[in-house]
Design a protein around this motif. Structure first.
Motif, PDB file in Angstrom:
ATOM      1  N   SER A  33       0.838  -1.197   0.000  1.00  0.00           N
ATOM      2  CA  SER A  33       0.000   0.000   0.000  1.00  0.00           C
ATOM      3  C   SER A  33       0.873   1.248   0.000  1.00  0.00           C
ATOM      4  O   SER A  33       1.131   1.813  -1.039  1.00  0.00           O
ATOM      5  CB  SER A  33      -0.971  -0.017   1.180  1.00  0.00           C
ATOM      6  N   ASP A  34       1.380   1.635   1.168  1.00  0.00           N
ATOM      7  CA  ASP A  34       2.107   2.900   1.284  1.00  0.00           C
ATOM      8  C   ASP A  34       3.610   2.809   1.059  1.00  0.00           C
ATOM      9  O   ASP A  34       4.235   3.770   0.631  1.00  0.00           O
ATOM     10  CB  ASP A  34       1.905   3.498   2.684  1.00  0.00           C
ATOM     11  N   HIS A  35       4.187   1.658   1.415  1.00  0.00           N
ATOM     12  CA  HIS A  35       5.652   1.584   1.375  1.00  0.00           C
ATOM     13  C   HIS A  35       6.099   0.146   1.166  1.00  0.00           C
ATOM     14  O   HIS A  35       5.671  -0.749   1.888  1.00  0.00           O
ATOM     15  CB  HIS A  35       6.217   2.111   2.698  1.00  0.00           C
ATOM     16  N   VAL A  36       6.963  -0.042   0.190  1.00  0.00           N
ATOM     17  CA  VAL A  36       7.564  -1.355  -0.054  1.00  0.00           C
ATOM     18  C   VAL A  36       9.064  -1.160  -0.241  1.00  0.00           C
ATOM     19  O   VAL A  36       9.501  -0.218  -0.905  1.00  0.00           O
ATOM     20  CB  VAL A  36       6.933  -2.080  -1.266  1.00  0.00           C
ATOM     21  N   ALA A  45      17.473  -5.745  -6.532  1.00  0.00           N
ATOM     22  CA  ALA A  45      16.532  -4.730  -6.043  1.00  0.00           C
ATOM     23  C   ALA A  45      15.982  -3.889  -7.198  1.00  0.00           C
ATOM     24  O   ALA A  45      14.776  -3.615  -7.256  1.00  0.00           O
ATOM     25  CB  ALA A  45      17.199  -3.843  -4.999  1.00  0.00           C
ATOM     26  N   GLU A  46      16.841  -3.511  -8.121  1.00  0.00           N
ATOM     27  CA  GLU A  46      16.383  -2.704  -9.254  1.00  0.00           C
ATOM     28  C   GLU A  46      15.437  -3.496 -10.156  1.00  0.00           C
ATOM     29  O   GLU A  46      14.428  -2.961 -10.637  1.00  0.00           O
ATOM     30  CB  GLU A  46      17.591  -2.191 -10.052  1.00  0.00           C
ATOM     31  N   ALA A  47      15.743  -4.760 -10.387  1.00  0.00           N
ATOM     32  CA  ALA A  47      14.852  -5.609 -11.198  1.00  0.00           C
ATOM     33  C   ALA A  47      13.508  -5.802 -10.510  1.00  0.00           C
ATOM     34  O   ALA A  47      12.462  -5.823 -11.160  1.00  0.00           O
ATOM     35  CB  ALA A  47      15.514  -6.962 -11.470  1.00  0.00           C
ATOM     36  N   MET A  48      13.542  -5.922  -9.188  1.00  0.00           N
ATOM     37  CA  MET A  48      12.289  -6.054  -8.434  1.00  0.00           C
ATOM     38  C   MET A  48      11.458  -4.776  -8.543  1.00  0.00           C
ATOM     39  O   MET A  48      10.242  -4.827  -8.743  1.00  0.00           O
ATOM     40  CB  MET A  48      12.605  -6.377  -6.972  1.00  0.00           C
ATOM     41  N   THR A  63      11.116   1.690  -2.181  1.00  0.00           N
ATOM     42  CA  THR A  63      12.479   2.020  -1.768  1.00  0.00           C
ATOM     43  C   THR A  63      13.384   0.883  -2.207  1.00  0.00           C
ATOM     44  O   THR A  63      13.096  -0.281  -1.928  1.00  0.00           O
ATOM     45  CB  THR A  63      12.580   2.205  -0.241  1.00  0.00           C
ATOM     46  N   VAL A  64      14.452   1.234  -2.894  1.00  0.00           N
ATOM     47  CA  VAL A  64      15.427   0.251  -3.365  1.00  0.00           C
ATOM     48  C   VAL A  64      16.572   0.168  -2.364  1.00  0.00           C
ATOM     49  O   VAL A  64      17.219   1.166  -2.065  1.00  0.00           O
ATOM     50  CB  VAL A  64      15.963   0.640  -4.764  1.00  0.00           C
ATOM     51  N   VAL A  81      15.537   2.014   7.058  1.00  0.00           N
ATOM     52  CA  VAL A  81      14.477   2.668   6.291  1.00  0.00           C
ATOM     53  C   VAL A  81      13.134   2.558   7.014  1.00  0.00           C
ATOM     54  O   VAL A  81      12.319   3.480   6.981  1.00  0.00           O
ATOM     55  CB  VAL A  81      14.362   2.020   4.881  1.00  0.00           C
ATOM     56  N   LEU A  82      12.903   1.435   7.694  1.00  0.00           N
ATOM     57  CA  LEU A  82      11.582   1.133   8.259  1.00  0.00           C
ATOM     58  C   LEU A  82      11.523   1.218   9.779  1.00  0.00           C
ATOM     59  O   LEU A  82      10.539   0.768  10.378  1.00  0.00           O
ATOM     60  CB  LEU A  82      11.156  -0.281   7.820  1.00  0.00           C
TER      61      LEU A  82
END
Length: 148
Positions: A33-36, A45-48, A63-64, A81-82
């Motif tokens: 929803s708000d943050h992944v 990470a970039e491919a994801m 966020t990568v 980050v979290l």
């Protein structure tokens, strides 16, 4: 506030998510929803991020984190980050659930775990690999606890 989602990386094939990673990403979609945070090294990470964007996730909620090379590092790096969130949703594969829970416990992170089923052709190899990785991680955690 919704729980943020942390998706753990896995192997790429020709720069794109392999089947294991694609299953993780698919399993994560209903929870975003708000943050992944997408976490993995060597382009994972970039491919994801690119996969999520191509499946309708707005880029501004992603966020990568591209430095983590292990389950432990996925959680350590995502923590920075979290850290304001009391609980996270962590998405990984079924074979990887116990190790992910152990490292989250070690770091004092409350998680809800979402697991993606491992592709049948990869399952034996991944479960055997995990049979060695799990006690290795447990030993590392115990060593860290003993050292303080």
């Amino acid at each position: 506030m919704h729980e943020p989602v942390l998706i753990l990386g896995s192997r790429l094939i020709d720069g794109r998510p392999g089947r294991t990673l694609e299953r993780r990403l698919t399993a994560a979609l209903p929870h975003i929803s708000d943050h992944v945070v997408v976490s993995g090294h060597m382009g994972e990470a970039e491919a994801m991020r690119d996969w999520l964007i191509s499946h309708g996730v707005p880029s501004d909620v992603i966020t990568v984190e591209n430095q983590a090379r292990s389950t432990n590092e996925n959680l350590e790096h995502a923590f920075s980050v979290l850290k304001g969130y009391p609980r996270w949703i962590v998405v990984t594969s079924d074979f990887h659930a116990w190790r992910t829970k152990m490292w989250a416990w070690h770091h004092g992170i409350s998680i809800d775990l979402v697991t993606a089923r491992t592709p049948v052709s990869k399952a034996p190899k991944m479960w055997i690999r995990e049979a060695f990785a799990l006690p290795h991680s447990l030993g590392r955690i115990l060593w860290r606890k003993l050292r303080g």
